[in-house]
Design a protein around this motif. Structure first.
Motif, PDB file in Angstrom:
ATOM      1  N   LEU A  59      89.386  77.332  47.862  1.00  9.74           N
ATOM      2  CA  LEU A  59      88.387  76.696  48.723  1.00  9.74           C
ATOM      3  C   LEU A  59      88.437  77.265  50.138  1.00  9.74           C
ATOM      4  CD1 LEU A  59      88.638  72.954  47.643  1.00  9.74           C
ATOM      5  CD2 LEU A  59      86.762  74.536  47.187  1.00  9.74           C
ATOM      6  N   ALA A  60      89.637  77.465  50.668  1.00 18.32           N
ATOM      7  CA  ALA A  60      89.775  78.018  52.016  1.00 18.32           C
ATOM      8  C   ALA A  60      89.183  79.424  52.078  1.00 18.32           C
ATOM      9  CB  ALA A  60      91.247  78.037  52.428  1.00 18.32           C
ATOM     10  N   LEU A  61      89.451  80.235  51.081  1.00 18.13           N
ATOM     11  CA  LEU A  61      88.908  81.589  51.059  1.00 18.13           C
ATOM     12  C   LEU A  61      87.388  81.556  50.913  1.00 18.13           C
ATOM     13  CD1 LEU A  61      89.400  84.614  51.125  1.00 18.13           C
ATOM     14  CD2 LEU A  61      89.767  84.533  48.647  1.00 18.13           C
ATOM     15  N   GLY A  62      86.887  80.695  50.056  1.00 16.47           N
ATOM     16  CA  GLY A  62      85.445  80.563  49.893  1.00 16.47           C
ATOM     17  C   GLY A  62      84.768  80.136  51.184  1.00 16.47           C
ATOM     18  N   LEU A  67      81.490  81.241  56.093  1.00 18.43           N
ATOM     19  CA  LEU A  67      81.418  81.367  57.547  1.00 18.43           C
ATOM     20  C   LEU A  67      81.001  82.791  57.932  1.00 18.43           C
ATOM     21  CD1 LEU A  67      81.779  80.091  60.308  1.00 18.43           C
ATOM     22  CD2 LEU A  67      84.215  80.658  60.188  1.00 18.43           C
ATOM     23  N   ALA A  68      81.544  83.778  57.226  1.00 21.20           N
ATOM     24  CA  ALA A  68      81.163  85.172  57.492  1.00 21.20           C
ATOM     25  C   ALA A  68      79.668  85.381  57.272  1.00 21.20           C
ATOM     26  CB  ALA A  68      81.973  86.118  56.605  1.00 21.20           C
ATOM     27  N   ALA A  91      81.909  75.168  63.453  1.00 28.60           N
ATOM     28  CA  ALA A  91      82.863  74.119  63.829  1.00 28.60           C
ATOM     29  C   ALA A  91      83.234  73.270  62.616  1.00 28.60           C
ATOM     30  CB  ALA A  91      82.273  73.243  64.936  1.00 28.60           C
ATOM     31  N   ILE A  92      82.245  72.898  61.821  1.00 23.83           N
ATOM     32  CA  ILE A  92      82.512  72.074  60.633  1.00 23.83           C
ATOM     33  C   ILE A  92      83.371  72.841  59.634  1.00 23.83           C
ATOM     34  CG2 ILE A  92      81.435  71.017  58.609  1.00 23.83           C
ATOM     35  CD1 ILE A  92      79.047  70.328  60.523  1.00 23.83           C
ATOM     36  N   ARG A  93      82.992  74.081  59.353  1.00 25.03           N
ATOM     37  CA  ARG A  93      83.756  74.871  58.369  1.00 25.03           C
ATOM     38  C   ARG A  93      85.146  75.197  58.878  1.00 25.03           C
ATOM     39  NH1 ARG A  93      79.009  78.577  55.724  1.00 25.03           N
ATOM     40  NH2 ARG A  93      78.107  76.871  54.541  1.00 25.03           N
ATOM     41  N   PHE A  99      92.086  71.664  58.274  1.00 26.50           N
ATOM     42  CA  PHE A  99      92.731  70.530  57.612  1.00 26.50           C
ATOM     43  C   PHE A  99      93.157  70.880  56.195  1.00 26.50           C
ATOM     44  CE2 PHE A  99      90.418  68.209  60.990  1.00 26.50           C
ATOM     45  CZ  PHE A  99      91.522  67.616  61.577  1.00 26.50           C
ATOM     46  N   LEU A 100      92.385  71.703  55.518  1.00 25.51           N
ATOM     47  CA  LEU A 100      92.764  72.160  54.185  1.00 25.51           C
ATOM     48  C   LEU A 100      94.033  73.002  54.251  1.00 25.51           C
ATOM     49  CD1 LEU A 100      91.967  72.223  51.199  1.00 25.51           C
ATOM     50  CD2 LEU A 100      90.491  74.170  51.714  1.00 25.51           C
TER      51      LEU A 100
END
Length: 133
Positions: A59-62, A67-68, A91-93, A99-100
């Motif tokens: 999920l973090a990588l996705g 974002l990119a 900002a949201i992502r 937090f993730l």
């Protein structure tokens, strides 16, 4: 020339978004398969922690890919409205990713402590080094 650049960037945005979606999809499928496997094997609730960690990494990588793609979308002559939207989405992502990542780090620390606790010999066990019988 600007139209050509905008077209190329548009294609790149689509490719990067697709890559991000693919990473999340692969992570979800992989985590689901591991979840089922752990459930069938009858592991306790702690057996699911590695599954959550794996899904969290995907999920973090996705989210990074997504974002990119947002940054790319505003690369060619952005308006103030587009920049504002990018700032809000970024900002949201970024907060989600922060937090993730924090949760993943905490889970890793707990798993490492549990593994270290299992690896350390029990000083009260019969035959433990330094124990006289």
């Amino acid at each position: 020339m600007e139209e050509l650049l905008a077209e190329v960037v548009g294609v790149l945005v689509t490719v990067v978004e697709a890559c991000g979606a693919a990473v999340i999809l692969v992570g979800a499928v992989w985590a689901f398969a591991r979840f089922v496997w752990v459930g069938v094997r009858g592991g306790g609730s702690r057996a699911f922690v590695p599954v959550r960690l794996t899904l969290g990494r995907f999920l973090a990588l996705g989210l990074e890919f997504q974002l990119a793609s947002d940054v790319l979308r505003t690369a060619v002559a952005p308006s103030f409205r587009e920049l504002g939207q990018l700032a809000a989405v970024a900002a949201i992502r970024t907060a989600l990713n922060y937090f993730l990542s924090r949760e993943i780090a905490e889970e890793r620390r707990q798993v490492a402590e549990e593994e270290a606790g299992r690896a350390a010999p029990d000083p009260a066990a019969p035959g433990a080094p330094g124990r006289t019988v």
